[in-house]
Design an enzyme around this catalytic site. Sequence first.
Site, mmCIF file in Angstrom:
data_model
loop_
_atom_site.group_PDB
_atom_site.id
_atom_site.type_symbol
_atom_site.label_atom_id
_atom_site.label_comp_id
_atom_site.label_asym_id
_atom_site.label_seq_id
_atom_site.Cartn_x
_atom_site.Cartn_y
_atom_site.Cartn_z
ATOM 1 N N SER A 140 4.755 20.644 7.901
ATOM 2 C CA SER A 140 5.394 20.460 9.213
ATOM 3 C C SER A 140 6.441 21.522 9.524
ATOM 4 C CB SER A 140 6.026 19.065 9.310
ATOM 5 O OG SER A 140 7.092 18.923 8.404
ATOM 6 N N LYS A 147 13.531 18.365 9.362
ATOM 7 C CA LYS A 147 13.261 18.860 10.704
ATOM 8 C C LYS A 147 14.491 19.596 11.246
ATOM 9 C CE LYS A 147 9.106 17.033 11.495
ATOM 10 N NZ LYS A 147 8.834 16.754 10.072
#
Length: 214
Positions: free
Chosen positions: A133, A171
């Site tokens: 990711s 993230k």
Amino acid sequence: MEALTPHQRRVLEALQRFAAEGHAPSLDELAETLGLRSRGSLHKHIRALEAAGYVKPAQGRHRGIRLADDVLDSPVAEGTTGPGSWGSGTLPLLGRIAAGQPIEALANPEPVEVPPALRARGECYVLEVKGDSMQDAGILDGDWVVIESRSHARNGEIVVALIDGEEATLKRIEQTPEQVLLHAANPAYPPLTLVPEQLQIQGVLVGLMRRYSA
């Protein structure tokens, strides 16, 4: 005793420092020491430490938080497994982080050699990345990320985020008073949109290491 999450370890280490000074802190004192604004999340960590046998059950609203008697003589209480207690050249590898999954904590944290240039001033630990990711930010599956243990971050920083107290992810963060966006670095993953109450920051990325096969 049960393995702890990185944030629970940080709370436990703070309690150990208070115990060494002969003081049982209140929840407010502990939150101030850790730089936490949310008493609710701290209270949840204390309850988890109670359930795991590290902290004595509360015996009154105004009583201080005390370590269990056997913890004071255990390796954990001596600081051998916490982020701030390792040798000058090593940090603990506490577990593995994958998008949308709880951090897979290691029962016995492994020491990892980390150059000083990849650390921050605060307490740090290492996590192994699982998944793709964050690949466009140069963070690949199997990489080791060096995390400074913090409960706050600036917009644009890459954070270890705990969502709804269960799912952990790595993230890039974007915060406003009304919402928090967590951005992946891979077009296959859309941004996560959350309200601030859903999110707990557990640390900020400060370094990255990669091991290449021979």
